[in-house]
Each structure stands twice: as C-alpha cells, then as structure tokens.
Design a protein around this motif. Sequence first.
Motif, PDB file in Angstrom:
ATOM      1  N   ASN A  54      48.489  64.558  34.369  1.00  0.00           N
ATOM      2  CA  ASN A  54      48.201  65.709  35.234  1.00  0.00           C
ATOM      3  C   ASN A  54      48.910  65.565  36.583  1.00  0.00           C
ATOM      4  O   ASN A  54      49.453  66.535  37.117  1.00  0.00           O
ATOM      5  CB  ASN A  54      46.697  65.864  35.437  1.00  0.00           C
ATOM      6  CG  ASN A  54      46.000  66.442  34.234  1.00  0.00           C
ATOM      7  OD1 ASN A  54      46.627  67.039  33.364  1.00  0.00           O
ATOM      8  ND2 ASN A  54      44.694  66.253  34.161  1.00  0.00           N
ATOM      9  N   TYR A  55      48.896  64.350  37.132  1.00  0.00           N
ATOM     10  CA  TYR A  55      49.572  64.139  38.411  1.00  0.00           C
ATOM     11  C   TYR A  55      51.078  64.377  38.272  1.00  0.00           C
ATOM     12  O   TYR A  55      51.686  65.007  39.143  1.00  0.00           O
ATOM     13  CB  TYR A  55      49.318  62.739  38.959  1.00  0.00           C
ATOM     14  CG  TYR A  55      50.074  62.483  40.239  1.00  0.00           C
ATOM     15  CD1 TYR A  55      49.700  63.118  41.416  1.00  0.00           C
ATOM     16  CD2 TYR A  55      51.192  61.652  40.270  1.00  0.00           C
ATOM     17  CE1 TYR A  55      50.403  62.913  42.587  1.00  0.00           C
ATOM     18  CE2 TYR A  55      51.896  61.444  41.435  1.00  0.00           C
ATOM     19  CZ  TYR A  55      51.497  62.072  42.591  1.00  0.00           C
ATOM     20  OH  TYR A  55      52.197  61.888  43.746  1.00  0.00           O
ATOM     21  N   ALA A  56      51.662  63.899  37.191  1.00  0.00           N
ATOM     22  CA  ALA A  56      53.094  64.109  36.985  1.00  0.00           C
ATOM     23  C   ALA A  56      53.424  65.595  36.893  1.00  0.00           C
ATOM     24  O   ALA A  56      54.405  66.065  37.484  1.00  0.00           O
ATOM     25  CB  ALA A  56      53.550  63.382  35.723  1.00  0.00           C
ATOM     26  N   VAL A  57      52.594  66.339  36.187  1.00  0.00           N
ATOM     27  CA  VAL A  57      52.821  67.788  36.066  1.00  0.00           C
ATOM     28  C   VAL A  57      52.629  68.469  37.422  1.00  0.00           C
ATOM     29  O   VAL A  57      53.446  69.307  37.825  1.00  0.00           O
ATOM     30  CB  VAL A  57      51.881  68.390  34.997  1.00  0.00           C
ATOM     31  CG1 VAL A  57      51.909  69.903  35.024  1.00  0.00           C
ATOM     32  CG2 VAL A  57      52.254  67.874  33.615  1.00  0.00           C
ATOM     33  N   LEU A  58      51.561  68.119  38.137  1.00  0.00           N
ATOM     34  CA  LEU A  58      51.316  68.706  39.464  1.00  0.00           C
ATOM     35  C   LEU A  58      52.444  68.377  40.431  1.00  0.00           C
ATOM     36  O   LEU A  58      52.887  69.239  41.207  1.00  0.00           O
ATOM     37  CB  LEU A  58      49.981  68.220  40.024  1.00  0.00           C
ATOM     38  CG  LEU A  58      48.715  68.797  39.403  1.00  0.00           C
ATOM     39  CD1 LEU A  58      47.489  68.048  39.911  1.00  0.00           C
ATOM     40  CD2 LEU A  58      48.603  70.277  39.709  1.00  0.00           C
ATOM     41  N   ALA A  59      52.927  67.148  40.400  1.00  0.00           N
ATOM     42  CA  ALA A  59      54.011  66.751  41.298  1.00  0.00           C
ATOM     43  C   ALA A  59      55.290  67.516  40.965  1.00  0.00           C
ATOM     44  O   ALA A  59      55.998  67.974  41.873  1.00  0.00           O
ATOM     45  CB  ALA A  59      54.247  65.244  41.201  1.00  0.00           C
ATOM     46  N   ALA A  60      55.573  67.680  39.677  1.00  0.00           N
ATOM     47  CA  ALA A  60      56.774  68.431  39.284  1.00  0.00           C
ATOM     48  C   ALA A  60      56.677  69.891  39.716  1.00  0.00           C
ATOM     49  O   ALA A  60      57.650  70.464  40.217  1.00  0.00           O
ATOM     50  CB  ALA A  60      56.976  68.327  37.773  1.00  0.00           C
ATOM     51  N   ILE A  61      55.502  70.478  39.538  1.00  0.00           N
ATOM     52  CA  ILE A  61      55.306  71.870  39.961  1.00  0.00           C
ATOM     53  C   ILE A  61      55.435  71.982  41.480  1.00  0.00           C
ATOM     54  O   ILE A  61      56.084  72.900  41.999  1.00  0.00           O
ATOM     55  CB  ILE A  61      53.944  72.400  39.472  1.00  0.00           C
ATOM     56  CG1 ILE A  61      53.963  72.561  37.960  1.00  0.00           C
ATOM     57  CG2 ILE A  61      53.589  73.720  40.148  1.00  0.00           C
ATOM     58  CD1 ILE A  61      52.606  72.863  37.353  1.00  0.00           C
ATOM     59  N   ALA A  62      54.831  71.054  42.208  1.00  0.00           N
ATOM     60  CA  ALA A  62      54.891  71.086  43.668  1.00  0.00           C
ATOM     61  C   ALA A  62      56.326  70.946  44.161  1.00  0.00           C
ATOM     62  O   ALA A  62      56.753  71.666  45.076  1.00  0.00           O
ATOM     63  CB  ALA A  62      54.008  69.976  44.247  1.00  0.00           C
ATOM     64  N   LEU A  63      57.096  70.040  43.561  1.00  0.00           N
ATOM     65  CA  LEU A  63      58.490  69.876  43.974  1.00  0.00           C
ATOM     66  C   LEU A  63      59.333  71.096  43.609  1.00  0.00           C
ATOM     67  O   LEU A  63      60.237  71.483  44.355  1.00  0.00           O
ATOM     68  CB  LEU A  63      59.076  68.609  43.365  1.00  0.00           C
ATOM     69  CG  LEU A  63      58.519  67.305  43.939  1.00  0.00           C
ATOM     70  CD1 LEU A  63      59.069  66.111  43.170  1.00  0.00           C
ATOM     71  CD2 LEU A  63      58.830  67.177  45.409  1.00  0.00           C
ATOM     72  N   ALA A  64      59.031  71.720  42.471  1.00  0.00           N
ATOM     73  CA  ALA A  64      59.752  72.945  42.094  1.00  0.00           C
ATOM     74  C   ALA A  64      59.464  74.073  43.082  1.00  0.00           C
ATOM     75  O   ALA A  64      60.364  74.823  43.471  1.00  0.00           O
ATOM     76  CB  ALA A  64      59.371  73.356  40.675  1.00  0.00           C
ATOM     77  N   VAL A  65      58.210  74.180  43.512  1.00  0.00           N
ATOM     78  CA  VAL A  65      57.845  75.194  44.516  1.00  0.00           C
ATOM     79  C   VAL A  65      58.578  74.915  45.822  1.00  0.00           C
ATOM     80  O   VAL A  65      59.116  75.822  46.460  1.00  0.00           O
ATOM     81  CB  VAL A  65      56.310  75.225  44.727  1.00  0.00           C
ATOM     82  CG1 VAL A  65      55.940  76.013  45.965  1.00  0.00           C
ATOM     83  CG2 VAL A  65      55.625  75.795  43.500  1.00  0.00           C
ATOM     84  N   MET A  66      58.634  73.633  46.227  1.00  0.00           N
ATOM     85  CA  MET A  66      59.332  73.282  47.459  1.00  0.00           C
ATOM     86  C   MET A  66      60.809  73.643  47.376  1.00  0.00           C
ATOM     87  O   MET A  66      61.369  74.202  48.313  1.00  0.00           O
ATOM     88  CB  MET A  66      59.190  71.787  47.742  1.00  0.00           C
ATOM     89  CG  MET A  66      59.854  71.398  49.058  1.00  0.00           C
ATOM     90  SD  MET A  66      60.361  69.698  49.211  1.00  0.00           S
ATOM     91  CE  MET A  66      61.588  69.528  47.969  1.00  0.00           C
TER      92      MET A  66
END
Length: 146
Positions: A54-66
């Motif tokens: 879940n953290y890996a997915v959240l981090a990837a989504i957060a970086l994509a948003v950034m």
Amino acid sequence: MNALWLWCGLGLVLLCVEMLVGTLYFLWLGIAALVMAVLCALFAEMPLALQALNYAVLAAIALAVMRKLEKRKPALRVGQAQGEEIGRQGVVIVAISPANPGRIRFSQGLLGSREWVAYADTAIAEQQLARVVAVEGNSLRVAPLS
C-alpha cells in the motif's frame, strides 16, 4: 498499534528530510507514509506485506501527482527574455538595414542594458524611433515606429 507509530515516525522523518533538502520528493513520500499511518489506524490487523505494498502504491501515486503539478507551472528562465520587452520603443543610434545590423538605445535599461545590437527587415535611419519585435539571442529584432 506499533505499525501506526512506525508509519507516523517515517512520515515525520521524511518531512524533516524534505525541509533540509527542498526537492519536494520527500514531501510526497512523507505524506504517503502519514496516509499509511491513517490506514493502519483504520485497519489495525493489516499484514506488514500489505502495508508495504500500500505504501509503495501511495508513494507512486503521490509522486505522479507531484510530477503532473510540476509540469503545469512554466519553467523560470533566469537571465532570459520573458516577453515583457516586446513593444518597447527606442531610438536608433546606428542606422539599421536588412543587410547590416545597427544599434538602438532605450531611455530605461532593457534586460540590463540601454544599448543593443538591432536587426530589422526594413531600413531604419539614425534618430528614428523603433519598437522591439523579438529578442534573438544577444540582439533585438526591431521595426520602425509608424
């Protein structure tokens, strides 16, 4: 409850690292870790492997948003023309012809200088007013003021 504090601690450490580094990457990773802490509070029995996924997915989504937000803002071009000088008027001090560049002087400095090498598509005599049409490297393209 241990996992909740682990994710909170990781999130706060990443936010502190962001304050030291200033790249914005750690900010989003820290936010993802804090969101993971909230998820651990809501789902206390979540296995460690699922937390990591879940953290890996959240981090990837957060970086994509950034990255998406970063592409929206225009790049700052330090020391380069931004377009505000287009239309400025000056006096030709060395005659300009299509074959030979001349010089133009402005009453107030333009991009750090009062005098510029100028090119034109039509001949412009000395002491005639001209306006800036474009900035081309270290020179200006001008047109006679009609």
